[in-house]
Design a protein around this motif. Structure first.
Motif: not given
Length: 1168
Positions: A61-86
């Motif tokens: 999910s994306m969280i934060g106030k206006r102008g904030q687009y923080h990516l929140r990843i719950e219960n991190a798993q091995l499949e989340d081991d990757a590179f991300f870009e905004c």
């Protein structure tokens, strides 16, 4: 910034590399300044979507106030081991921007490490083993500490029980994960030693308890005892604390153990060879046997030689001889090797005997110096010499004795040692059945008890006396015996006997003394034979030969031909028989049954009484020309005598059975009829049976039964009303019920029952259908239908006819057929049995077009019926009809009537009654409103009442039933109640009675005036008060305007008395029906719903008025006791209600205001 100015998007915060532990929550930060394009995240180049909830990625999910687009990843798993870009997409005012790559590293703590060994424990001491520690599922790879990851371990005895530990750790954990394994090293035990054997010499019989002990070893030592290589014990105990094994042996020493080697062995699974300790033992033992051989018996003057032998012993024994108290020295001794390493000893002695040494004790003694034990063996010396005299005691030899009698011969002998043995001989042969010998001080005797036979005649009986002295003395005797024939023998010249042949028999009577007479007998019949000349025979007797000829029949088979030899002197006979085996073909017994009866479902046994010789014959059963085969029908069972047993017999099994029997001699046959009795089963010859009204109906039921008996049928009408059943006749298996002049009452179901005494009766139902021309339901409720004529309602005209066969309806209007294709008309037909219903719906009823006479014609193949139905406007109801009495008791009357047309609205009924003592009529409203039977209660016994009934609806009320006729009914008397006397009480002066009457009249006049003035005052006071809901005008007294459309006879007059039941019913406002309504008995569903609603309203109103009714009762009782019957009418001018109080005068004024032109259109229309 002005519009049109380029506002470039820019990152305020870009995502950075992040490391989290698996299962934790990771937040990658991204802030965009002046975001105008679509902001979204990409994972390994895959866009996740612009929505903050990121559908399809439940943990993202994306969280934060206006102008904030923080990516929140719950219960991190091995499949989340990757590179991300905004990314911020391109917009009209800005180019798109992409952040730098941020790597999300998911760390996984190591799982519990485990060991991998080339050989699992236990290990063997001195060997080398490779050990590897593995920590799986770790990211990054775990650091392992076990000296090295892989080590080579040499197993030592000291390693046994020590722990081998492995530590695993990486960046995902703060403390290492540890696993341990306990080393189990096998090594051999120490040599054993023995406890409990102090010396090597042991006496036989000693119980030794020996203990073998071995220390150390893993596992602890296995111990076993052996003797001369034979395993004695493999059971040992282990002491874990003391680290030793023990095996305790309990051994009872025997001579066989002499010079035996006793060993204890120890070892375990890693021992190269067992360790042992051995001891040899020497056993001292006595001879098992001391044997005295040779006979201690001899004839006087002979030389006696005896031998004494001692079996093996250690050391060998010394033997001495004794005769009485005298030691015998004429001996010789010999030694030999014996068993178990011992020596045997043999001693011989020689001695000449004399008569004086008879009875002395001869003893052999053996002594063992090792065990200090002696053993003796002794015998008694016997010296023999012969007897002196022998004689026999017997009957005289010249006296004849009868065969079969018992004779005792006794032999006596005197002198000799030992006493003589007496033996009986017959004709030189030894007799085995002599009595036991008897010994006394002076002699011995032995009897011979003889049951005399032919062989005893002139036989030589001898008694011999002898003893060990080898000299025999004898005595003799002969007997004269009379006896019957000793043998009987019949011979036949023919070997094979057949029916019709003649057989020749010869009977030879054996030796008899004197001669016997020979005779023949077959069954109970004696036959003469031909006797030959007697001949000398055995035992000094004579034999006789006799011949017989006999013609054979089947009855002679298995019979015995008896030959008898009779002795007149002895009056006894000897018999023998010849068994006749006569061959003949099968013959059926005269007692063979020709008919067998059985009840269906029972077991039928058809006996077969047949005989034949040879008895091995075959029988074939035929039923209806078909051969019955064994095993083909499991219900058929044949017994050994060829009888047939049929289980679960059915009627198909009945009929004629033919039995053919055959053997080697020929064939014969017979027949048996199987009569299967079964209960009736019925079927109608025709169902249903149709007959025209007035015709003759024939109902026939046919029975399948056995037996068919007269009077087995009966008929029953299954209807409720009684009808004439008609004429019943029976013809064999059929029953006919004939009904003449059939009426409609005969229609229905009839039951035919048949019973023949087998099981339960059977029944079948048949329907008689009476065909008749249609008959329409007619009457007020059928001939009128009311509906508003303003073009907004639909009227339903119902036409119902009863008829058979099928009825068709034809509708007309004003003499013309109705075109049912016209959308204003709809027809619906229904059929239930013989009742046919046609409903014509007139849509959008118009007073001008549809207020008319409609015709309904019901027609079938037998005729037709017609009914005219008026469609009218809604109006007051028509009077009821056929008002009659149903029942009467001492305090109640039950009445019944037929309702008239309801005027198109819901109608109800009211009963009016009066009696000669009443001041005015009493009224009772009927509940439920549509009930047409009602019971009036609270009446007086032996009182005559006049009853009437009328109908009411929302528009008005009808006249009274049957043109105002009155129904007069007198109640019954109550037990123990006497009608009140009408005469003036005795003793009261006439003048006093007149004065009392005048005073009472004045009081009534004043009371009436007071009620009138009070009512005027109440009217003025309540003119401004709020009125109750409209109460039907028929609840008010008859003081109303002459404009009312109801006759005066139907109004409550000012002085009418209303009973308690009427008060309750008068207070209920049933409302009115404004919709079109055909007579309610043919719209049952609507009527039930309306009735439930009305009952609910009535119940609620009666509960609200319960208290008021109780008050009225109390006032009425007080007034009645005082005799002032009129006073209560004042209280009735005020109608009690749970909603308030309303004056009767005011209600009357409201009713006067309701004129015809004030009613709605549908309530004031007339027939056009």
């Amino acid at each position: 910034m002005s519009p049109g100015t380029h506002a470039q998007q820019a990152f305020r915060t870009e995502p950075r590399n992040l490391t989290v532990r698996m299962g934790a929550t990771a937040v990658l930060k991204c802030e965009v300044l002046r975001a105008s394009g679509i902001v979204q995240w990409a994972k390994d180049g895959l866009l996740l979507g612009p929505q903050r909830s990121l559908p399809g990625f439940p943990r993202y999910s994306m969280i934060g106030k206006r102008g904030q687009y923080h990516l929140r990843i719950e219960n991190a798993q091995l499949e989340d081991d990757a590179f991300f870009e905004c990314q911020a997409g391109q917009s009209e005012s800005s180019d798109g921007i992409v952040s730098g790559l941020a790597f999300l590293t998911v760390q996984i703590p190591p799982s519990k490490p485990y060991f991998i060994m080339d050989t699992p424990t236990p290990w063997v001491v001195g060997k080398k083993y490779r050990v590897e520690c593995v920590a799986p599922d770790a990211k990054p790879e775990a650091d392992i500490s076990l000296l090295e990851k892989k080590v080579l371990v040499t197993a030592l005895k000291s390693d046994n029980g020590r722990e081998l530990t492995c530590h695993a750790k990486n960046k995902a954990v703060s403390q290492p994960v540890v696993t341990t394994v306990t080393m189990n090293v096998y090594y051999p035990p120490d040599p054993p030693y023995i406890i409990g054997l102090d010396r090597d010499e042991v006496k036989a019989g000693t119980l030794l308890v020996l203990e073998c002990v071995s220390h150390g070893g893993n596992p602890l030592a296995n111990l076993q005892w052996t003797k001369e290589g034979e395993v004695l014990s493999t059971t040992w105990g282990e002491e874990v604390v003391g680290q030793k094994s023990r095996n305790i042996l309990t051994l009872k020493i025997t001579p066989a153990d002499n010079q035996a080697e006793l060993s204890c062995e120890s070892g375990n699974i890693v021992s190269l060879s067992p360790l042992s300790i051995t001891r040899k033992i020497t056993v001292f033992f006595d001879p098992a046997e001391l044997t005295l051989s040779g006979s201690p018996k001899a004839v006087e003057g002979q030389e006696l030689t005896l031998s004494c032998h001692a079996s093996s012993s250690n050391p060998p024994v010394h033997i001495r001889w004794w005769l009485g108290y005298k030691e015998l020295n004429n001996t010789s001794v010999a030694f030999e090797e014996g068993e178990n390493g011992g020596m045997t000893t043999t001693s011989n002695v020689t001695h000449r005997v004399s008569r004086e040494e008879n009875g002395l004790r001869l003893t052999c003694e053996a002594f063992n110096n090792g065990t200090q034990f002696s053993k003796i063996q002794a015998a008694t010396l016997a010296v023999y010499y012969p007897p002196q005299r022998v004689f026999i005691d017997s009957p005289p030899e010249d006296v004849p004795l009868r065969s079969g009698t018992r004779v005792l011969l006794t032999c006596f002998s005197t002198g000799g040692n030992p006493p003589a043995e007496l033996t009986w001989f017959k004709n030189g042969s030894k007799v085995s059945h002599a009595q036991p010998q008897t010994l006394s001080q002076m002699f011995v005797s032995r009897g011979l008890n003889l049951l005399l036979t032919a062989s005893d005649n002139r036989a030589d009986y001898r008694c011999d006396a002898t003893n060990k002295a080898k000299k025999t003395m004898s005595a003799h005797v002969k007997l004269l015996v009379h006896f019957v024939a000793v043998s009987m023998k019949i011979t036949a010249k023919q070997e094979v006997l057949r029916r019709g042949q003649e057989i020749n028999l010869e009977c030879l009577s054996g030796s008899s003394n004197p001669k016997s007479d020979v005779s023949w007998k077959v069954g109970r019949m004696r036959l003469p034979g031909v006797e030959e000349k007697p001949m000398k025979s055995l035992f000094g007797g004579v034999s006789v030969l006799s011949r017989l000829s006999l013609n054979l029949s089947s009855q002679h088979n298995n019979q015995k031909v008896i030959c008898q030899a009779y002795s007149p002197v002895l009056e006894e006979a000897a018999n023998t028989f010849y068994h006749l085996n006569v061959l003949y073909p099968p013959e059926f017994s005269p007692e063979q049954p020709t008919e067998v009866q059985v009840v269906e479902d029972d077991v039928a046994t058809i006996p077969l009484m047949v005989s034949a010789n040879p008895e091995v014959f075959s029988c074939i059963w035929l039923h209806r020309r078909q051969t019955l085969v064994k095993g083909e029908d499991i219900r058929h069972q044949w017994s050994d005598d060829h009888s047939l047993e049929i289980r679960n017999v059915t009627r198909k099994d009945g009929g004629l059975y033919t039995i053919k029997c055959e053997n080697d001699e020929g064939v014969d046959q017979t027949t048996v009829e199987l009569d299967v009795l079964y209960a009736p089963s019925l079927k109608p010859e025709k169902d249903p049976v149709f007959v025209n009204l007035g015709g003759t109906a024939d109902l026939i039921c046919v029975a399948d039964a056995n037996p068919i008996i007269p009077g087995m049928f009966s008929w029953k009408w299954l209807g409720e009303e009684e009808v004439e059943m008609g004429e019943e006749t029976q013809e064999d298996e059929s029953s006919l019920l004939t009904i003449y002049n059939v009426t409609r009452a005969h229609a229905g179901f009839y039951q035919c029952t048949a019973s023949n005494g087998i099981a339960l009766p059977a029944s079948v139902e048949m329907q008689l259908v009476v065909q008749f021309t249609p008959v329409l339901r007619k009457g007020p409720q059928w001939s009128k239908v009311a509906s508003r004529g303003d073009g907004t309602t639909t009227a339903e005209l119902v036409c119902q006819a009863e008829g058979i066969p099928r009825v068709e309806f034809i509708w007309g209007k004003k003499g013309m057929l109705i075109d049912l294709a016209n959308p204003r008309y709809e027809e619906r037909t229904e059929r239930e049995g013989s009742i046919h219903t046609s409903t014509l719906r007139v849509v959008n009823v118009s007073a001008v077009l549809d207020y008319a006479v409609f015709s309904c014609t019901a027609r079938n193949s037998l005729g037709e019926d017609k009914l005219d139905i008026q469609l009218v406007s809604t109006n007051h109801p028509d009077p009821p009809s056929l008002f009659r009495q149903v029942g009467v008791t001492h305090d109640s009357v039950t009445l019944e009537w037929i309702p008239g047309f309801n005027g198109g609205l819901q109608q109800r009924f009211r009963i009016r009654y009066i009696w000669d003592k009443a001041i005015s009529f009493m009224y009772v409203d009927v509940l439920p409103p549509d009930e047409t039977t009602f019971t009036v209660t609270g009446l007086q016994p032996l009182t005559t009442y006049n009853f009437s009934v009328n109908a009411l609806n929302a528009i008005g009320e009808s006249g009274y039933a049957d043109n105002g006729a009155v129904l007069t009914i007198t109640t019954k008397g109550q037990f123990g109640v006497t009608p009140p006397a009408l005469s003036t009480p005795s003793g009261v002066p006439t003048r006093l009675t007149v004065a009392f009457t005048v005073v009472f009249g004045v009081l009534l006049l004043l009371n009436s005036l007071g009620c009138f003035l009070g009512r005027k005052w109440k009217n003025r006071r309540d003119k401004t008060s709020t009125l109750l809901p409209r109460i039907p005008h028929d609840l008010i007294s008859t003081r109303r305007s002459s404009q009312s459309t109801v006759s005066k006879s139907n109004k409550y007059e000012s002085r009418e008395k209303i009973n308690t039941g009427a008060q309750r019913t008068l207070l209920i406002d049933s409302g009115s029906e404004t919709e079109s309504n055909v007579y309610e008995s043919y719209t049952a569903v609507r009527r039930r719903k309306e009735y439930v609603a009305r009952r609910k309203r009535a119940t609620d109103n009666m509960q609200r008025h319960q208290e008021t009714d109780e008050e009225r009762k109390e006032i009425r009782q007080k007034v009645k006791r005082s005799g002032m019957l009129y006073a209560i009418n004042c209280s009735l001018d005020i109608i009690f209600s749970s909603q308030g109080i309303k004056k009767a005068g005011q209600l009357m004024d409201d009713q006067q205001a309701r004129r015809d032109y004030d009613l709605p259109f549908e309530l004031r229309g007339e027939l056009v």
